[in-house]
Write a protein that holds these residues in place. Structure first.
Motif, PDB file in Angstrom:
ATOM      1  N   GLN A   1       0.822  -1.206   0.000  1.00  0.00           N
ATOM      2  CA  GLN A   1       0.000   0.000   0.000  1.00  0.00           C
ATOM      3  C   GLN A   1       0.859   1.260   0.000  1.00  0.00           C
ATOM      4  OE1 GLN A   1      -2.423  -0.432   3.585  1.00  0.00           O
ATOM      5  NE2 GLN A   1      -1.466   1.369   4.501  1.00  0.00           N
ATOM      6  N   LEU A   2       2.051   1.182   0.566  1.00  0.00           N
ATOM      7  CA  LEU A   2       2.936   2.347   0.603  1.00  0.00           C
ATOM      8  C   LEU A   2       3.468   2.662  -0.793  1.00  0.00           C
ATOM      9  CD1 LEU A   2       4.362   4.406   2.451  1.00  0.00           C
ATOM     10  CD2 LEU A   2       6.245   2.791   2.659  1.00  0.00           C
ATOM     11  N   THR A   3       3.806   1.628  -1.559  1.00  0.00           N
ATOM     12  CA  THR A   3       4.457   1.880  -2.848  1.00  0.00           C
ATOM     13  C   THR A   3       3.487   1.911  -4.021  1.00  0.00           C
ATOM     14  OG1 THR A   3       4.999  -0.473  -3.074  1.00  0.00           O
ATOM     15  CG2 THR A   3       6.695   0.935  -2.145  1.00  0.00           C
ATOM     16  N   THR A   4       2.298   1.335  -3.871  1.00  0.00           N
ATOM     17  CA  THR A   4       1.342   1.377  -4.986  1.00  0.00           C
ATOM     18  C   THR A   4      -0.004   1.969  -4.580  1.00  0.00           C
ATOM     19  OG1 THR A   4       0.343  -0.798  -4.590  1.00  0.00           O
ATOM     20  CG2 THR A   4       2.369  -0.757  -5.893  1.00  0.00           C
ATOM     21  N   GLY A   5      -0.209   2.148  -3.281  1.00  0.00           N
ATOM     22  CA  GLY A   5      -1.474   2.710  -2.807  1.00  0.00           C
ATOM     23  C   GLY A   5      -2.642   1.748  -2.923  1.00  0.00           C
ATOM     24  N   LYS A   6      -2.343   0.480  -3.231  1.00  0.00           N
ATOM     25  CA  LYS A   6      -3.432  -0.463  -3.501  1.00  0.00           C
ATOM     26  C   LYS A   6      -3.664  -1.446  -2.353  1.00  0.00           C
ATOM     27  CE  LYS A   6      -3.058  -0.237  -8.473  1.00  0.00           C
ATOM     28  NZ  LYS A   6      -2.625  -0.873  -9.710  1.00  0.00           N
ATOM     29  N   PRO A   7      -4.876  -1.957  -2.219  1.00  0.00           N
ATOM     30  CA  PRO A   7      -5.136  -2.966  -1.188  1.00  0.00           C
ATOM     31  C   PRO A   7      -4.589  -4.341  -1.599  1.00  0.00           C
ATOM     32  CG  PRO A   7      -7.128  -2.588  -2.443  1.00  0.00           C
ATOM     33  CD  PRO A   7      -6.093  -1.625  -2.975  1.00  0.00           C
ATOM     34  N   THR A   8      -4.440  -5.212  -0.612  1.00  0.00           N
ATOM     35  CA  THR A   8      -4.044  -6.599  -0.852  1.00  0.00           C
ATOM     36  C   THR A   8      -5.306  -7.456  -0.898  1.00  0.00           C
ATOM     37  OG1 THR A   8      -1.907  -6.347   0.217  1.00  0.00           O
ATOM     38  CG2 THR A   8      -2.830  -8.562   0.184  1.00  0.00           C
ATOM     39  N   LYS A   9      -5.325  -8.390  -1.855  1.00  0.00           N
ATOM     40  CA  LYS A   9      -6.499  -9.256  -1.992  1.00  0.00           C
ATOM     41  C   LYS A   9      -6.195 -10.618  -1.359  1.00  0.00           C
ATOM     42  CE  LYS A   9      -9.538 -11.047  -5.635  1.00  0.00           C
ATOM     43  NZ  LYS A   9      -9.664 -11.104  -7.107  1.00  0.00           N
ATOM     44  N   ILE A  10      -7.063 -11.039  -0.428  1.00  0.00           N
ATOM     45  CA  ILE A  10      -6.902 -12.334   0.227  1.00  0.00           C
ATOM     46  C   ILE A  10      -8.107 -13.196  -0.133  1.00  0.00           C
ATOM     47  CG2 ILE A  10      -6.582 -13.555   2.429  1.00  0.00           C
ATOM     48  CD1 ILE A  10      -4.507 -11.427   2.196  1.00  0.00           C
ATOM     49  N   THR A  11      -7.862 -14.361  -0.709  1.00  0.00           N
ATOM     50  CA  THR A  11      -8.931 -15.326  -0.973  1.00  0.00           C
ATOM     51  C   THR A  11      -8.657 -16.532  -0.087  1.00  0.00           C
ATOM     52  OG1 THR A  11      -8.942 -14.571  -3.264  1.00  0.00           O
ATOM     53  CG2 THR A  11     -10.120 -16.620  -2.785  1.00  0.00           C
ATOM     54  N   THR A  12      -9.607 -16.910   0.744  1.00  0.00           N
ATOM     55  CA  THR A  12      -9.327 -18.026   1.646  1.00  0.00           C
ATOM     56  C   THR A  12     -10.586 -18.823   1.952  1.00  0.00           C
ATOM     57  OG1 THR A  12      -8.325 -18.663   3.770  1.00  0.00           O
ATOM     58  CG2 THR A  12      -9.639 -16.660   3.766  1.00  0.00           C
ATOM     59  N   SER A  13     -10.353 -20.083   2.271  1.00  0.00           N
ATOM     60  CA  SER A  13     -11.464 -20.915   2.724  1.00  0.00           C
ATOM     61  C   SER A  13     -10.928 -21.996   3.643  1.00  0.00           C
ATOM     62  CB  SER A  13     -12.178 -21.560   1.538  1.00  0.00           C
ATOM     63  OG  SER A  13     -13.163 -22.467   2.040  1.00  0.00           O
ATOM     64  N   ILE A  14     -11.755 -22.376   4.631  1.00  0.00           N
ATOM     65  CA  ILE A  14     -11.370 -23.499   5.475  1.00  0.00           C
ATOM     66  C   ILE A  14     -12.111 -24.758   5.016  1.00  0.00           C
ATOM     67  CG2 ILE A  14     -10.848 -21.984   7.416  1.00  0.00           C
ATOM     68  CD1 ILE A  14     -13.493 -22.861   8.686  1.00  0.00           C
ATOM     69  N   GLY A  15     -12.611 -24.699   3.766  1.00  0.00           N
ATOM     70  CA  GLY A  15     -13.325 -25.845   3.212  1.00  0.00           C
ATOM     71  C   GLY A  15     -14.822 -25.579   3.117  1.00  0.00           C
ATOM     72  N   LYS A  16     -15.284 -24.504   3.767  1.00  0.00           N
ATOM     73  CA  LYS A  16     -16.695 -24.090   3.625  1.00  0.00           C
ATOM     74  C   LYS A  16     -16.774 -23.003   2.552  1.00  0.00           C
ATOM     75  CE  LYS A  16     -17.840 -25.147   8.433  1.00  0.00           C
ATOM     76  NZ  LYS A  16     -18.310 -24.542   9.693  1.00  0.00           N
ATOM     77  N   ASP A  17     -17.417 -21.870   2.840  1.00  0.00           N
ATOM     78  CA  ASP A  17     -17.482 -20.791   1.852  1.00  0.00           C
ATOM     79  C   ASP A  17     -16.094 -20.213   1.581  1.00  0.00           C
ATOM     80  OD1 ASP A  17     -20.144 -21.009   1.515  1.00  0.00           O
ATOM     81  OD2 ASP A  17     -20.680 -19.312   2.809  1.00  0.00           O
ATOM     82  N   ILE A  18     -15.985 -19.586   0.413  1.00  0.00           N
ATOM     83  CA  ILE A  18     -14.741 -18.871   0.093  1.00  0.00           C
ATOM     84  C   ILE A  18     -14.942 -17.393   0.416  1.00  0.00           C
ATOM     85  CG2 ILE A  18     -13.208 -18.140  -1.782  1.00  0.00           C
ATOM     86  CD1 ILE A  18     -13.798 -20.823  -3.148  1.00  0.00           C
ATOM     87  N   HIS A  19     -13.981 -16.818   1.143  1.00  0.00           N
ATOM     88  CA  HIS A  19     -14.049 -15.390   1.472  1.00  0.00           C
ATOM     89  C   HIS A  19     -12.991 -14.628   0.695  1.00  0.00           C
ATOM     90  CE1 HIS A  19     -16.969 -15.796   4.699  1.00  0.00           C
ATOM     91  NE2 HIS A  19     -16.394 -16.983   4.910  1.00  0.00           N
ATOM     92  N   VAL A  20     -13.422 -13.529   0.091  1.00  0.00           N
ATOM     93  CA  VAL A  20     -12.491 -12.698  -0.663  1.00  0.00           C
ATOM     94  C   VAL A  20     -12.454 -11.309  -0.026  1.00  0.00           C
ATOM     95  CG1 VAL A  20     -11.864 -11.822  -2.938  1.00  0.00           C
ATOM     96  CG2 VAL A  20     -13.135 -13.981  -2.742  1.00  0.00           C
ATOM     97  N   PHE A  21     -11.311 -10.967   0.508  1.00  0.00           N
ATOM     98  CA  PHE A  21     -11.150  -9.670   1.178  1.00  0.00           C
ATOM     99  C   PHE A  21     -10.203  -8.788   0.370  1.00  0.00           C
ATOM    100  CE2 PHE A  21     -12.390 -12.206   4.834  1.00  0.00           C
ATOM    101  CZ  PHE A  21     -13.066 -11.317   5.661  1.00  0.00           C
ATOM    102  N   GLU A  22     -10.479  -7.494   0.368  1.00  0.00           N
ATOM    103  CA  GLU A  22      -9.461  -6.520  -0.026  1.00  0.00           C
ATOM    104  C   GLU A  22      -9.125  -5.724   1.230  1.00  0.00           C
ATOM    105  OE1 GLU A  22      -9.618  -5.201  -4.535  1.00  0.00           O
ATOM    106  OE2 GLU A  22     -11.398  -4.573  -3.429  1.00  0.00           O
ATOM    107  N   LEU A  23      -7.847  -5.751   1.614  1.00  0.00           N
ATOM    108  CA  LEU A  23      -7.448  -5.164   2.899  1.00  0.00           C
ATOM    109  C   LEU A  23      -6.389  -4.090   2.736  1.00  0.00           C
ATOM    110  CD1 LEU A  23      -6.912  -8.354   5.105  1.00  0.00           C
ATOM    111  CD2 LEU A  23      -8.866  -6.799   5.154  1.00  0.00           C
ATOM    112  N   MET A  24      -6.485  -3.090   3.624  1.00  0.00           N
ATOM    113  CA  MET A  24      -5.377  -2.151   3.784  1.00  0.00           C
ATOM    114  C   MET A  24      -5.132  -2.009   5.292  1.00  0.00           C
ATOM    115  SD  MET A  24      -6.060   0.687   0.814  1.00  0.00           S
ATOM    116  CE  MET A  24      -4.353   1.214   0.709  1.00  0.00           C
TER     117      MET A  24
END
Lengths: 524, 524
Positions: free
Chosen positions: A126-149
């Motif tokens: 975020q410091l060098t591009t100003g952009k959020p990080t995208k996290i896609t994760t699942s523990i085997g149930k639903d898939i969660h997609v986050f954009e985080l800063m």
């Protein structure tokens, strides 16, 4: 009064700095001091996280790493694993809040511990591009997609977006995607080198790297996960008085006996009684009620009582077989030795040193040894000169083992030296985790490991030297046989041909070599 | 499902770690990796704080340092200054809460910046002795005496006691007293060495050291305080996109024009107009309303517009005169050169490099040069091998200046090399503040400074070498005059005595030396 107004002015400037702000300004501490190292650090933190998560869940890791340029100075980095995943509510913290994690308070060998690694990558992005990080994760149930800063001034995560998707295939794992400023190289301290060395130390992992110059696969060599290291309690010898006092005040135990036997490793009822007797304290005294002086007495007694060394099933060494195989495969050396030392202790923390030396073959003859350093199976590529492992190697006298070495330098020759430091707590010299602090106990163990390995190597070097010298001697002798035979003929009146035959028999039996070589060993 | 339960178990272990807890466990990061360095670090942090406080208040510093053993492993440390003091309400935070301080957000040369230094000492004291730190301070009114500890899990100060005393003499300053585990040495990386080097770089300070082996006073050499460095705004070239976005969202200004001209250095109305034109943004647009894309355009435009380098009155170099005097006094060298480079910029931060070389006299002939490193007037004693200043010195080709040097080493000879790095922000490689990160701009400036100093030294070395060689040549020639004269007598039929007289006249005029020496310079 001049001083007063200055003291008051200074007071107004005083304020709290968040830990995220601290590392934003000091990003070189986390390994982001230049674009080349920064890109490597981003990949490294994500891969280390993935290997740790898979290890904890007992899943054979399969990790995909993608690094592609988006413009001259920026790269897209994607790291995806098949680990257990992160539960929805913890995702923002696990990736967006510094000093938040599961490994800090645990005494067990793992790659990350500090809760600074992947957070640093998110911050750098975020410091060098100003952009959020995208996290896609699942523990085997639903898939969660986050954009985080990260809210830097508060050290809190900002959820830019959060979507939930169905997961019919029951996929589990974490996929992290970010864009960062960086520079891609393939030389020494590079992503390919880091992945290659990671593959050596983690042969149960499959790593697929899709880089700017194409795909490389590091195949799984071993199909079984190593035994999981166990968590241990602190050992009394490594607990400082300040920490003991905090433990005393926060413990849930009701008596000193309970406190000593349940909060420490290697303290049974007998040792607890001995400690209390020495400290002149009642076994059923409430831990919370010890005065400062009493806690000092307790602390002293804990250091004096004889206790077993801490358990070592918290450690997960590579093992000699793996080191030999890994070094053989990667270096093409003609001879490889390896040593796994018995575990030892520094500041109460169990640790274990392993060393390997690869010799000869295609390795260059006249250059200083290449040094491969590992801490808890993670390759260390930076700060080699300021690392305990390097210093211990330099201070080891390799000349004793038939190698040449100048003072203050690594030995010279066709050599690769590998050192692995495994511990429940690695004393890195900075948050960038690239060099190990020079604790005397660590230095000593590394030297002992290298000496063990050196001795093993020496007998091989002696052997090939002996063979080579015998060969040389033989060739030399054969060259002079006719001349010598002529002289002997004159001297003895024996027939020249007979003498030649006798001399040739001597050479075949090896009678012309031997004595002098043991002398030449000592010289080298 | 196995993975799920593991992911959930892992989630339960996740929690926040306080920054104090982090540094308690990683105390080697702050300079507490062994008892010898720990004792030095405690003294150093307190003295650095005192010098900074006095500097800020424009008070000529007088600092008393007491280090006395209390038993085989523990020392009482007292550091007292005559600075402005700390106001009552801020004392607990200034000494008992990590990442709390006045210097972090300020762009101005000072010793401390991180809000970790003295807090680390307080933490180390309580960790190793379990005792609180005593702070006695006054701003010229009442005297406040605090006993403080740190609540490590919360990173908050604990006030163990607080007394107020009358102050008839209007004393002001800070006196800090603590007991710590440590080991006292007087060799290289020692308290006396640190104080000696501190006195070189801060000759306006009086420092009285009462150590285990007696008293040493470092007298004030200069009676005037150096000009106080000024605080500056960040320069547009050094601001990263992430930081710019935060500045845009938190600024109190109402238009982009105001934002650009008031929050940055070197941006006037003309430059601001140019930036906005390039970025295709209105001058009166609200900074808080810029989209992500617009802020990227603004950031790019800020890098493209031609701006003056940042102001440099935020820096306080030592100056060539002071370096020469300090090195002469401390080394007893026969010749000393010094160079203060013009200020330069890295990541938008102004910095300035100074170098000095002391040569000859009593310095040892055949050893590598001793290197004295300073950052903002603070001597750096540890981690020499991993410091940008060292690496730049090693990469400088000193052979060009008539010195001998092996690849990858400091030059060998009767040499002390001093390097001072002055900056509004020193990129230390760890919180222990002992080595500087290898930013390319920094490395380059250090090399240029050493080259300047090397050239100055070279003409001196050439001169003494010329003199010495001429002398040698003369002596040699004189020795052979009688013989030569005899030969010449036979050849020329001239009288021997006359020839001798003529040859002696030649030597006096220097006619026998000259040509060959310029050749020998190049060789060396």
């Amino acid at each position: 009064m001049v001083e007063e107004s200055i003291a008051e002015k200074m007071a107004k400037d005083m304020k709290e700095v968040s830990v995220a702000e601290f590392f934003e300004k000091n990003r070189h501490l986390l390994g982001y001091e230049n674009p080349t190292r920064a890109l490597l650090t981003v990949v490294k933190e994500a891969v280390d996280n993935s290997l740790d998560a898979c290890g904890e869940a007992g899943i054979l890791p399969e990790i995909k790493v993608v690094v592609k340029p988006t413009n001259a100075e920026r790269f897209k980095v994607i790291v995806e694993d098949n680990g257990p995943g992160v539960i929805e509510s913890k995702v923002p913290y696990a990736f967006g809040k510094f000093l938040y994690g599961s490994k800090f308070h645990r005494l067990r060998q793992s790659r990350g511990v500090q809760g600074l690694g992947i957070h640093g990558a998110v911050l750098y992005s975020q410091l060098t591009t100003g952009k959020p990080t995208k996290i896609t994760t699942s523990i085997g149930k639903d898939i969660h997609v986050f954009e985080l800063m990260i809210d830097v001034t508060k050290n809190e995560p900002i959820i830019v977006s959060h979507k939930t998707e169905r997961n019919p295939s029951k996929w589990h794992g974490v996929k992290i995607e970010m864009e960062v400023e960086g520079k891609y190289v393939e030389r020494a301290q590079s992503i390919p080198e880091y992945l290659k060395q990671t593959a050596i130390a983690n042969p149960y992992a499959k790593i697929i790297f899709d880089g700017p110059n194409g795909k490389v696969e590091f195949e799984r060599v071993i199909k079984e996960m190593p035994k999981q290291p166990k968590e241990i309690k602190p050992h009394p010898y490594g607990v400082e008085i300040g920490l003991l006092r905090r433990m005393l005040s926060t413990t849930k135990t009701k008596t000193l006996l309970q406190f000593l036997t349940s909060e420490f490793s290697r303290v049974g009822r007998g040792s607890a009684e001995q400690i209390c007797r020495l400290a002149k304290l009642e076994l059923n005294k409430k831990p919370q009620q010890l005065s400062h002086e009493e806690s000092e007495r307790l602390h002293k007694a804990m250091q004096l009582v004889k206790l077993k060394a801490p358990p070592t099933d918290c450690l997960s060494p590579l093992g000699e077989k793996l080191i030999v195989e890994g070094l053989k495969k990667e270096t093409g050396a003609e001879y490889v030795v390896a040593v796994t030392r018995a575990p030892s202790v520094y500041r109460g923390n169990p640790f274990q040193i392993e060393a390997g030396i690869a010799y000869g073959g295609n390795l260059p003859q006249d250059q200083p040894a290449q040094l491969l350093r590992f801490a808890n199976k993670v390759p260390l590529l930076y700060h080699q000169s300021d690392c305990a492992l390097t210093e211990a190697a330099i201070e080891t006298d390799f000349r004793r083992y038939g190698l040449s070495q100048s003072q203050g330098q690594l030995p010279v020759g066709p050599l690769v030296i590998l050192i692995h430091f495994a511990s429940v707590w690695v004393p890195f010299t900075s948050e960038g985790k690239q060099a190990i602090a020079k604790y005397p106990e660590v230095m000593k163990e590394v030297k002992l490991a290298l000496q063990d390995a050196g001795r093993k190597l020496a007998s091989y070097i002696r052997q090939i030297r002996k063979t080579r010298e015998a060969q040389l001697r033989k060739e030399l002798f054969e060259k002079y046989i006719p001349e010598l035979a002529e002289d002997l003929e004159k001297l003895t009146n024996e027939q020249k041909q007979k003498i030649i035959e006798a001399l040739e028999r001597m050479i075949k039996k090896g009678g012309v070599s031997g004595k002098e070589e043991s002398g030449s060993e000592k010289k080298s």
